[in-house]
Design a protein around this motif. Structure first.
Motif, mmCIF file in Angstrom:
data_model
loop_
_atom_site.group_PDB
_atom_site.id
_atom_site.type_symbol
_atom_site.label_atom_id
_atom_site.label_comp_id
_atom_site.label_asym_id
_atom_site.label_seq_id
_atom_site.Cartn_x
_atom_site.Cartn_y
_atom_site.Cartn_z
ATOM 1 N N ILE A 125 82.944 -5.630 75.098
ATOM 2 C CA ILE A 125 82.178 -6.302 74.041
ATOM 3 C C ILE A 125 82.484 -5.817 72.627
ATOM 4 C CG2 ILE A 125 80.300 -6.674 75.668
ATOM 5 C CD1 ILE A 125 78.721 -4.499 74.304
ATOM 6 N N ASN A 126 83.263 -4.762 72.485
ATOM 7 C CA ASN A 126 83.444 -4.170 71.152
ATOM 8 C C ASN A 126 84.108 -5.113 70.153
ATOM 9 O OD1 ASN A 126 82.179 -1.718 70.920
ATOM 10 N ND2 ASN A 126 83.918 -0.513 71.628
ATOM 11 N N SER A 127 85.029 -5.941 70.594
ATOM 12 C CA SER A 127 85.702 -6.842 69.649
ATOM 13 C C SER A 127 84.705 -7.810 69.020
ATOM 14 C CB SER A 127 86.825 -7.608 70.342
ATOM 15 O OG SER A 127 86.318 -8.411 71.406
ATOM 16 N N VAL A 128 83.719 -8.255 69.811
ATOM 17 C CA VAL A 128 82.690 -9.154 69.280
ATOM 18 C C VAL A 128 81.770 -8.394 68.327
ATOM 19 C CG1 VAL A 128 80.799 -10.700 69.853
ATOM 20 C CG2 VAL A 128 82.787 -10.580 71.347
ATOM 21 N N LEU A 129 81.350 -7.193 68.733
ATOM 22 C CA LEU A 129 80.496 -6.385 67.864
ATOM 23 C C LEU A 129 81.187 -6.101 66.534
ATOM 24 C CD1 LEU A 129 79.114 -3.715 70.383
ATOM 25 C CD2 LEU A 129 78.030 -5.846 69.662
ATOM 26 N N ARG A 130 82.467 -5.805 66.608
ATOM 27 C CA ARG A 130 83.225 -5.488 65.391
ATOM 28 C C ARG A 130 83.261 -6.687 64.448
ATOM 29 N NH1 ARG A 130 87.834 -4.466 67.723
ATOM 30 N NH2 ARG A 130 86.948 -2.528 68.534
ATOM 31 N N GLY A 131 83.439 -7.875 65.017
ATOM 32 C CA GLY A 131 83.455 -9.075 64.189
ATOM 33 C C GLY A 131 82.123 -9.310 63.496
ATOM 34 N N TRP A 132 81.038 -9.123 64.230
ATOM 35 C CA TRP A 132 79.700 -9.275 63.627
ATOM 36 C C TRP A 132 79.496 -8.280 62.497
ATOM 37 C CZ3 TRP A 132 76.907 -9.369 69.009
ATOM 38 C CH2 TRP A 132 76.996 -10.666 69.544
ATOM 39 N N ILE A 133 79.846 -7.030 62.738
ATOM 40 C CA ILE A 133 79.616 -5.982 61.743
ATOM 41 C C ILE A 133 80.463 -6.220 60.499
ATOM 42 C CG2 ILE A 133 79.875 -3.507 61.270
ATOM 43 C CD1 ILE A 133 79.234 -3.069 64.279
ATOM 44 N N GLU A 134 81.705 -6.624 60.692
ATOM 45 C CA GLU A 134 82.585 -6.859 59.546
ATOM 46 C C GLU A 134 82.105 -8.024 58.702
ATOM 47 O OE1 GLU A 134 86.489 -7.307 61.078
ATOM 48 O OE2 GLU A 134 86.783 -5.165 61.461
ATOM 49 N N GLN A 177 78.717 10.193 71.762
ATOM 50 C CA GLN A 177 79.944 9.398 71.676
ATOM 51 C C GLN A 177 79.750 8.244 70.682
ATOM 52 O OE1 GLN A 177 79.856 8.844 76.134
ATOM 53 N NE2 GLN A 177 82.054 9.157 75.877
ATOM 54 N N PRO A 178 79.583 8.536 69.392
ATOM 55 C CA PRO A 178 79.306 7.491 68.410
ATOM 56 C C PRO A 178 80.447 6.492 68.247
ATOM 57 C CG PRO A 178 79.781 9.575 67.315
ATOM 58 C CD PRO A 178 79.639 9.867 68.777
ATOM 59 N N TRP A 179 81.633 6.862 68.686
ATOM 60 C CA TRP A 179 82.793 5.974 68.590
ATOM 61 C C TRP A 179 82.888 4.982 69.735
ATOM 62 C CZ3 TRP A 179 82.764 11.108 69.918
ATOM 63 C CH2 TRP A 179 83.088 11.392 71.236
ATOM 64 N N LEU A 180 82.033 5.137 70.752
ATOM 65 C CA LEU A 180 82.172 4.339 71.961
ATOM 66 C C LEU A 180 81.895 2.856 71.701
ATOM 67 C CD1 LEU A 180 82.856 4.560 74.943
ATOM 68 C CD2 LEU A 180 80.425 4.931 75.417
ATOM 69 N N PHE A 181 80.705 2.534 71.184
ATOM 70 C CA PHE A 181 80.350 1.168 70.838
ATOM 71 C C PHE A 181 80.401 1.005 69.321
ATOM 72 C CE2 PHE A 181 78.495 1.591 75.030
ATOM 73 C CZ PHE A 181 78.734 0.341 75.611
ATOM 74 N N ASP A 182 80.922 -0.101 68.867
ATOM 75 C CA ASP A 182 81.096 -0.301 67.438
ATOM 76 C C ASP A 182 79.774 -0.362 66.674
ATOM 77 O OD1 ASP A 182 83.768 -0.439 68.093
ATOM 78 O OD2 ASP A 182 84.172 -1.976 66.606
ATOM 79 N N HIS A 183 78.692 -0.704 67.356
ATOM 80 C CA HIS A 183 77.407 -0.784 66.633
ATOM 81 C C HIS A 183 76.752 0.573 66.501
ATOM 82 C CE1 HIS A 183 75.787 -0.518 70.667
ATOM 83 N NE2 HIS A 183 74.536 -0.553 70.228
#
Length: 211
Positions: A146-155, A205-211
């Motif tokens: 799911i990280n690619s979707v989270l990254r898009g939302w955050i950006e 592990q703060p780097w694990l999920f983009d949110h």
């Protein structure tokens, strides 16, 4: 996909060029058929709205009866009180918000943040992932999924008032806690314990999920 393209070309001539000729002093933004015009005075906004209604009628079009309205962009330096003080545009809600200067002083600023409609769409997407049923995956596997979707939302939505996204991401954390309760026997029926485990994982592990 041809219809949006033709609509965009049509509005370039029917709106963009017309505004340039008729109201060169009024800046605007347009994305497809969504437009925001920046007027300095109420009388100017009312006059523009009336002329736009006539112009669109000549083109056999009409303004959206609910979305077309005059909004007062109230900020620190503006006085007055009008009923319309917020609007949505491109997934953002623009309204008065409390801001803070570099000196730590608070003031009211008319600013954007993710809209309720966009946040609701994000939660619907999260539900469609059905993370609670992915007990075959590890936490790292879920992040990869799911990280690619989270990254898009955050950006996109994180440029302004990123904190407005926190409640939606808390919804995701609850989904992850649900996944943990179904995957690990020690968390079965223990909502608080599973929620603390997710929070601890985020801390370690703060780097694990983009949110």
């Amino acid at each position: 996909m041809i219809s949006p393209l033709l609509a965009n070309l049509f509005l370039h001539y029917a709106f963009d060029m017309w505004m340039g000729r008729k109201y060169p002093d009024i800046p605007f933004e347009r994305y497809a058929d969504d437009v925001v015009c920046h007027c300095k005075r109420l009388a100017q906004a009312e006059g523009l709205k009336a002329e736009l209604e006539q112009k669109m009628a000549e083109c056999r079009l009409e303004l959206h009866p609910e979305k077309t309205r005059i909004v007062y962009c109230k900020g620190k330096s503006k006085q007055g009180n009008y009923p319309g003080r917020r609007f949505d545009f491109l997934g953002y809600t623009f309204r008065p918000r409390k801001s803070r200067t570099r000196q730590g002083e608070y003031f009211v600023n008319f600013s954007p943040a993710i809209s309720d409609k966009a946040a609701k769409a994000m939660r619907q997407t999260m539900r469609s992932w059905a993370l609670q049923n992915r007990s075959d995956k590890s936490l790292e596997g879920l992040a990869y999924m799911i990280n690619s979707v989270l990254r898009g939302w955050i950006e996109y939505y994180g440029h302004f008032y990123k904190s407005a996204m926190y409640p939606t991401f808390q919804h995701l954390d609850r989904k992850l806690a649900w996944w943990a309760r179904r995957k690990y026997k020690r968390f079965k029926g223990r909502k608080r314990r599973s929620a603390r485990w997710v929070a601890k994982a985020a801390e370690c592990q703060p780097w694990l999920f983009d949110h």
